[in-house]
Write a protein that holds these residues in place. Structure first.
Motif, mmCIF file in Angstrom:
data_model
loop_
_atom_site.group_PDB
_atom_site.id
_atom_site.type_symbol
_atom_site.label_atom_id
_atom_site.label_comp_id
_atom_site.label_asym_id
_atom_site.label_seq_id
_atom_site.Cartn_x
_atom_site.Cartn_y
_atom_site.Cartn_z
ATOM 1 N N SER A 145 -1.332 0.828 -1.066
ATOM 2 C CA SER A 145 -0.584 1.463 -2.040
ATOM 3 C C SER A 145 0.991 2.092 -1.126
ATOM 4 C CB SER A 145 -0.046 2.540 -3.382
ATOM 5 O OG SER A 145 -0.574 3.600 -2.830
ATOM 6 N N THR A 146 0.496 2.497 -0.401
ATOM 7 C CA THR A 146 1.365 2.994 0.104
ATOM 8 C C THR A 146 2.020 2.244 1.118
ATOM 9 O OG1 THR A 146 0.408 5.156 0.578
ATOM 10 C CG2 THR A 146 1.667 5.282 2.130
ATOM 11 N N ALA A 163 5.259 -5.679 -3.901
ATOM 12 C CA ALA A 163 3.302 -5.892 -3.679
ATOM 13 C C ALA A 163 3.093 -7.546 -4.147
ATOM 14 C CB ALA A 163 2.860 -5.374 -5.161
ATOM 15 N N GLY A 200 -1.747 -5.768 -4.855
ATOM 16 C CA GLY A 200 -1.561 -4.619 -5.342
ATOM 17 C C GLY A 200 -3.290 -4.553 -5.065
ATOM 18 N N THR A 201 -3.998 -5.615 -6.129
ATOM 19 C CA THR A 201 -5.483 -5.129 -6.490
ATOM 20 C C THR A 201 -5.903 -6.663 -6.303
ATOM 21 O OG1 THR A 201 -4.584 -5.647 -8.640
ATOM 22 C CG2 THR A 201 -4.857 -3.194 -8.061
ATOM 23 N N GLU A 246 -7.795 0.106 -3.766
ATOM 24 C CA GLU A 246 -6.559 1.117 -2.615
ATOM 25 C C GLU A 246 -6.881 1.104 -0.729
ATOM 26 O OE1 GLU A 246 -3.608 4.006 -2.902
ATOM 27 O OE2 GLU A 246 -4.431 1.941 -3.625
#
Length: 555
Positions: free
Chosen positions: A142-143, A156, A179-180, A330
């Protein structure tokens, strides 16, 4: 035959230079995606390369279906020499990055060399920027996404990156996108980390136009109208059924059913789902944005993650499984391998069922802290130190769909060039069954299953090259796929066979043979059916490819 269009862009991250090359002949023969990545890797990666060394190369590719707007086509393929298995491996991820890649006008990308500092590679249809980002060393997913969004307005959905696990070369680190979504199996995130590349981003407005027949619209419409349980529960809807027939690995593979399955299964996860989730252009929308009472938000967990961090760890606390899933996303870790490794450690410490340890161990693995440094090597390399059984195939941790119950899937785990990955041959769909009854087969025994396995492996290789989602079964039939690609089912089988042959030949050159097509448990009839499988493929009985009629290395 319709295939992906566009050149290969080679990105030398050491010299920070890029170069285009024509690969039309490879695209015509191998479609795109996994096929093209496999051919390029076969030609260009030295057979004796270190997976974490500068001679390894990473390929990212799309297929012809990414030029369509039909469902099940929001995927991207990546190929490299695996740090986990030491063999050639392809992985693919959903999300939305594939269309952003297509917009650059390139069909595939090749990463070579190693950067001397953490690097962000930004690819557009106007050129390439190589930006040093030392401030992103050890940054979470996420950063990274927040950084590139602020710097260039790239969200993303245009990002492929690694988290701390990739930086620390954890052998089952993932590359992450949207992201995921993970390029999960085999440690391709560690390959990116070994090249000191923190992220790739893609933007442009130069997609190649490919016209598709109306069957593409039919597939999309049926996906939208379908009332499938996966739309509510994703793959987690399989948990209770797998448990019922004793195909759910439990307590580090010591059992095949879990008394707490209903607490972590599809119904329980559906209760935590708070909105729909999907991939690019897909109306099937089978993803699982979930939210726990503790304020935790994640996507999933899917069935494989439920197994790895749930039943296999002896944990029936859904929030703990969700938190482990979120930490893996993450930090950039494959949830299957990571969960199995955590379960192995819990078994070695007589701590199976300790839900509080899950997230902590995930963190330690990602940063290689304390025991995490050992666990980051994967079960195959550490099982003796832990004093536990080596539950891997070709060095890869097992997915769910227990082969001791689903014997055809066990055969598929043994023959897979990728290791213990369920989607390489996916025989389980015929053995549960998840297909129409007339296509179902008996779960017991392996005799006579080699022919179907070869067909399944070839078909999946084509799906990974086209590229289309495995969950398109029932919608994107073989006949429809052949129509969309302007060819025949027989020719697609031939394309798939070429891809599997090249993977096997590369691995043969690295010392893989029949001795590696093994399982950690006895399976009656395996030896004779392996011979039948090799004969069906035209290979030698020692599991090596006969090269007289095979494509030669051209790099």
């Amino acid at each position: 035959m319709r295939h992906a269009l566009g050149p290969l862009l080679t990105l030398d991250v050491g010299t920070r230079q890029s170069e285009e090359s024509d690969i039309d002949d490879i695209l015509a023969e191998f479609l795109g995606g996994r096929g093209v990545g496999t051919k390029l890797a076969f030609d260009r990666i030295p057979f004796d390369a270190d997976p974490l060394g500068p001679q390894n190369r990473l390929y990212v590719a799309i297929g012809p279906m990414q030029a369509s707007t039909t469902s099940f086509t929001g995927r991207t393929s990546a190929t490299a020499l695996s740090p986990l298995t030491e063999g050639l491996l392809s992985s693919n991820a959903g999300g939305f990055v594939s269309r952003n890649i297509a917009d650059t006008g390139y069909a595939a990308f090749e990463l070579v060399g190693r950067s001397d500092t953490p690097l962000w590679v930004h690819v557009t249809d106007d050129g390439v920027a190589f930006d040093p980002v030392p401030e992103l060393a050890e940054a979470t997913v996420s950063t990274v996404v927040a950084h590139v969004d602020e710097a260039r307005g790239v969200g993303a959905d245009a990002v492929v990156c690694i988290g701390p696990a990739g930086d620390h070369e954890v052998r089952f680190a993932s590359m992450m996108t949207s992201g995921t979504r993970a390029f999960g199996r085999g440690g391709l995130g560690a390959v990116l980390g070994s090249k000191n590349v923190k992220c790739l981003t893609f933007a442009g407005d130069s997609p190649h136009r490919i016209e598709f027949p109306s069957v593409a619209d039919e597939v999309h419409r049926e996906a939208a109208e379908s009332d499938h349980i996966m739309k509510r529960q994703g793959t987690a809807g399989l948990t209770e059924f797998a448990n019922e027939i004793e195909a759910l690995p439990t307590r580090y593979f010591s059992e095949s059913s879990f008394e707490g399955a209903s607490a972590i299964g599809g119904d329980a996860i559906e209760e935590q789902k708070y909105k729909k989730g999907t991939c690019s252009s897909c109306a099937f929308a089978c993803k699982l944005p979930t939210r726990a009472d503790a304020g935790l938000e994640t996507e999933g967990p899917e069935f494989e993650t439920v197994m790895a961090f749930g039943s296999n760890a002896g944990v029936d606390d859904l929030t703990a499984v969700m938190r482990a899933n979120e930490r893996c996303d993450e930090l950039g870790l494959d949830t299957i391998s990571c969960g199995d490794v955590v379960s192995a450690y819990l078994a070695s410490e007589d701590a199976l069922g300790d839900a509080e340890l899950l997230a902590d161990l995930v963190e330690r693995i990602a940063y290689r802290e304390g025991i995490g440094d050992t666990l980051a090597e994967g079960i195959h390399r550490i099982h003796d130190r832990l004093g536990i059984k080596d539950w891997t195939a070709k060095g890869m941790e097992f997915a769910a769909h227990d082969g001791r119950t689903l014997n055809g899937q066990a055969l598929a785990f043994a023959t897979s060039n990728r290791g213990a990955d369920h989607l390489y041959g996916s025989m389980y769909v015929h053995e549960y069954p998840l297909v129409d009854r007339e296509r179902a087969i008996d779960r017991d025994g392996v005799t006579g299953k080699a022919d179907l396995l070869v067909e399944r492996e070839n078909k999946n290789a084509v799906l990974d090259s086209a590229i289309a989602c495995k969950f398109s079964r029932g919608f994107l039939t073989e006949g429809r796929l052949a129509t969309l690609l302007d060819t025949t089912v027989e020719e697609l089988q031939a394309v798939g066979a070429r891809i599997v042959d090249l993977e096997r030949r590369f691995n043969n050159e690295r010392g893989f043979d029949r001795a590696d097509d093994t399982l950690p448990y006895e399976l009656p009839g395996l030896a004779s059916e392996l011979s039948a499988y090799y004969e069906r493929r035209g290979w030698s009985d020692d599991g090596t490819v006969l090269t007289a009629d095979s494509p030669e290395r051209s790099g």
